[in-house]
Design a protein around this motif. Structure first.
Motif, PDB file in Angstrom:
ATOM      1  N   LYS A   1     -10.479   1.067  -7.865  1.00  0.00           N
ATOM      2  CA  LYS A   1      -9.838  -0.142  -7.347  1.00  0.00           C
ATOM      3  C   LYS A   1     -10.333  -1.312  -8.181  1.00  0.00           C
ATOM      4  O   LYS A   1     -11.547  -1.514  -8.317  1.00  0.00           O
ATOM      5  CB  LYS A   1     -10.226  -0.309  -5.879  1.00  0.00           C
ATOM      6  N   ALA A   2      -9.423  -2.074  -8.761  1.00  0.00           N
ATOM      7  CA  ALA A   2      -9.839  -3.176  -9.638  1.00  0.00           C
ATOM      8  C   ALA A   2      -8.770  -4.262  -9.669  1.00  0.00           C
ATOM      9  O   ALA A   2      -7.574  -3.973  -9.607  1.00  0.00           O
ATOM     10  CB  ALA A   2     -10.099  -2.664 -11.051  1.00  0.00           C
ATOM     11  N   HIS A   3      -9.237  -5.509  -9.735  1.00  0.00           N
ATOM     12  CA  HIS A   3      -8.327  -6.650  -9.838  1.00  0.00           C
ATOM     13  C   HIS A   3      -8.959  -7.720 -10.717  1.00  0.00           C
ATOM     14  O   HIS A   3     -10.183  -7.849 -10.769  1.00  0.00           O
ATOM     15  CB  HIS A   3      -8.027  -7.247  -8.458  1.00  0.00           C
TER      16      HIS A   3
ATOM     17  N   ARG B   1     -13.433  -9.989 -13.296  1.00  0.00           N
ATOM     18  CA  ARG B   1     -12.961  -8.685 -12.827  1.00  0.00           C
ATOM     19  C   ARG B   1     -13.772  -8.250 -11.617  1.00  0.00           C
ATOM     20  O   ARG B   1     -15.005  -8.367 -11.604  1.00  0.00           O
ATOM     21  CB  ARG B   1     -13.127  -7.662 -13.951  1.00  0.00           C
TER      22      ARG B   1
ATOM     23  N   ASP C   1     -21.805  -8.747  -5.985  1.00  0.00           N
ATOM     24  CA  ASP C   1     -21.478  -7.324  -6.027  1.00  0.00           C
ATOM     25  C   ASP C   1     -22.686  -6.465  -5.651  1.00  0.00           C
ATOM     26  O   ASP C   1     -22.562  -5.256  -5.475  1.00  0.00           O
ATOM     27  CB  ASP C   1     -21.032  -6.915  -7.436  1.00  0.00           C
TER      28      ASP C   1
ATOM     29  N   LYS D   1     -17.603  -2.284 -16.385  1.00  0.00           N
ATOM     30  CA  LYS D   1     -16.424  -2.692 -15.619  1.00  0.00           C
ATOM     31  C   LYS D   1     -16.357  -4.213 -15.444  1.00  0.00           C
ATOM     32  O   LYS D   1     -15.271  -4.777 -15.388  1.00  0.00           O
ATOM     33  CB  LYS D   1     -16.444  -2.003 -14.243  1.00  0.00           C
ATOM     34  N   THR D   2     -17.529  -4.862 -15.365  1.00  0.00           N
ATOM     35  CA  THR D   2     -17.536  -6.292 -15.037  1.00  0.00           C
ATOM     36  C   THR D   2     -18.291  -7.152 -16.045  1.00  0.00           C
ATOM     37  O   THR D   2     -18.449  -8.349 -15.821  1.00  0.00           O
ATOM     38  CB  THR D   2     -18.152  -6.514 -13.638  1.00  0.00           C
TER      39      THR D   2
ATOM     40  N   THR E   1     -14.226  -4.880  -8.947  1.00  0.00           N
ATOM     41  CA  THR E   1     -13.901  -3.463  -8.828  1.00  0.00           C
ATOM     42  C   THR E   1     -14.590  -2.866  -7.607  1.00  0.00           C
ATOM     43  O   THR E   1     -15.552  -3.421  -7.073  1.00  0.00           O
ATOM     44  CB  THR E   1     -14.340  -2.671 -10.078  1.00  0.00           C
TER      45      THR E   1
ATOM     46  N   GLY F   1     -14.617   1.905  -9.878  1.00  0.00           N
ATOM     47  CA  GLY F   1     -13.608   1.358 -10.779  1.00  0.00           C
ATOM     48  C   GLY F   1     -12.194   1.789 -10.480  1.00  0.00           C
ATOM     49  O   GLY F   1     -11.252   1.314 -11.130  1.00  0.00           O
TER      50      GLY F   1
END
Length: 426
Positions: free
Chosen positions: A43-45, A35, A210, A14-15, A37, A41
């Motif tokens: 929710k992700a921006h 990225r 994170d 994801k990142t 999240t 995953g």
């Protein structure tokens, strides 16, 4: 990349992305994405610049752990790309290892009735199987062992789980102690392990904002980690700017946490004939991150000069531990101890035929003196390091890592001798 030739994409998460390195098959290239999240995953921006910040944070954390003596996969930053670093290629253990000092977050949801902020002494450890589809279920030690994971020729059994569990605790304690020097509380964190191509279990993947909860001054309202993002039901551009600012703050703070040696050990010998003994002490002390100076003085033959040298260090403003090396009638340690508030450790250069007299001379001191006595150079260095660890988090970290590595060495030796015995028996 000038040194390394990038190969195919090994895996994409994801990142981050992980690539092979064609001219260094034991290494890999890890590139962070812009990225953020949450919720497996869901929710992700996009967060511009997060890849660079994450890489900077990870590299500083791993450099600190490497300096302490923890075995990690991190090799170095890619000087030509600020959002990538070089690491030892690993097959990853699909377990997240979580350590908690305070009860908060998901722990409270799973343990109703526990008040937020409940303090775990020792820190609580939990393990979660990496499975986004099933929301990373919590696993027991027995489940991990029963899964029979085989990675780069290593089967993850009881010994391997013990090593990862002990390492996880040590990593947390080192980083907790380190962050405390910036008046910041490490509340909990997760790490992952890999098995490299040589079969070594190493702390791997990334450790960034994170990965943990950080509360400046121990105040949850000041949190600087990804929990700020998790808590948002509606994410605006202004929210993302705040989160980015928080992550930049964390990366900047880490610049203050990897320190050059600053704790001084002065080894004072009663005679130049003791230099070999003193050099052994110095060698051990330097490995523990201490600055070492050697001096020659005799409490019997040059008392005033001994006191002058002592005054020199007392007036320097430095934090120092004194190690007195004198045989026969040891007056050096007691004279130093009687005229300073610095800790004094006696380490006489005894010989087997006169050990009793030399040790007795060092421990049978007059009342009012606090010098201690050890028999071996390593013991003297360790004692000095333990004193300095009260104010020097890097020395403390090296001592903690040394304890961990002693544990791992014994574990591996036990496993090896068991295997050898069973092979002979069969």
């Amino acid at each position: 990349m000038t040194e390394y030739k990038l190969g195919k994409l090994i895996i994409e998460g994801k990142t981050k992305k992980v690539y092979e390195i064609l001219n260094e098959p034991t290494l890999c290239y890890i590139q962070s994405k812009d990225r953020i999240t949450a919720g497996d995953g869901v929710k992700a921006h996009n967060l511009e610049g997060k890849g660079v910040i994450s890489t900077a944070t990870t590299s500083k954390v791993f450099q600190l752990l490497n300096e302490a003596g923890i075995n990690t996969s991190f090799v170095k930053l890619d000087s030509s790309n600020k959002n990538a670093f070089i690491a030892r290629k690993c097959e990853m253990v699909p377990i997240e290892w979580v350590t908690r000092r305070l009860a908060t977050g998901s722990f409270l949801k799973r343990h109703s009735g526990v008040e937020e902020g409940y303090r775990f002494n020792p820190p609580l450890q939990e393990t979660f199987y990496k499975d986004d589809a099933n929301h990373d279920p919590q696993w027991s030690e027995e489940q991990i062992i029963s899964a029979n994971f085989k990675l780069n020729g290593v089967t993850i059994g009881k010994d391997e789980v013990d090593i990862m569990q002990r390492t996880t605790l040590t990593v947390f304690e080192i980083l907790e102690r380190t962050w405390a020097t910036r008046d910041c509380s490490l509340i909990d964190m997760k790490i992952e392990f890999g098995v490299d191509t040589s079969g070594n279990i190493v702390v791997s993947d990334v450790i960034d904002s994170d990965s943990w909860r950080l509360w400046p001054s121990g105040d949850k309202r000041l949190m600087k980690d990804k929990q700020v993002y998790r808590n948002l039901s509606n994410v605006t551009k202004a929210d993302l700017d705040v989160i980015k600012c928080n992550f930049e703050w964390v990366a900047a703070q880490l610049d203050h946490l990897i320190l050059s040696p600053m704790s001084l050990v002065v080894i004072l010998m009663g005679s130049p004939s003791d230099v070999e003994h003193c050099e052994k002490i110095a060698s051990y002390a330097k490995k523990l991150g201490l600055i070492v100076e050697l001096r020659v003085c005799s409490a019997h033959k040059s008392t005033l000069e001994t006191l002058r040298i002592l005054a020199e260090y007392e007036g320097s403003g430095k934090k120092a531990v004194l190690i007195a090396v004198a045989g026969r009638s040891n007056g050096l340690g007691p004279v130093l101890s009687g005229n300073t508030t610095f800790p004094v450790i006696n380490c006489p250069p005894f010989k087997p035929e006169n050990i009793t007299q030399d040790i007795w001379s060092s421990i049978n001191v007059p009342s009012g003196l606090g010098c201690t006595t050890v028999a071996y150079p390593e013991s003297a260095a360790l004692a000095a390091a333990q004193i300095h660890s009260l104010h020097d988090h890097m020395v403390w970290s090296k001592l903690r890592a040394k304890q961990l590595n002693n544990f791992i060495t014994l574990k591996e030796a036990d496993k090896k001798i068991q295997h050898k015995f069973l092979s002979v028996k069969v």
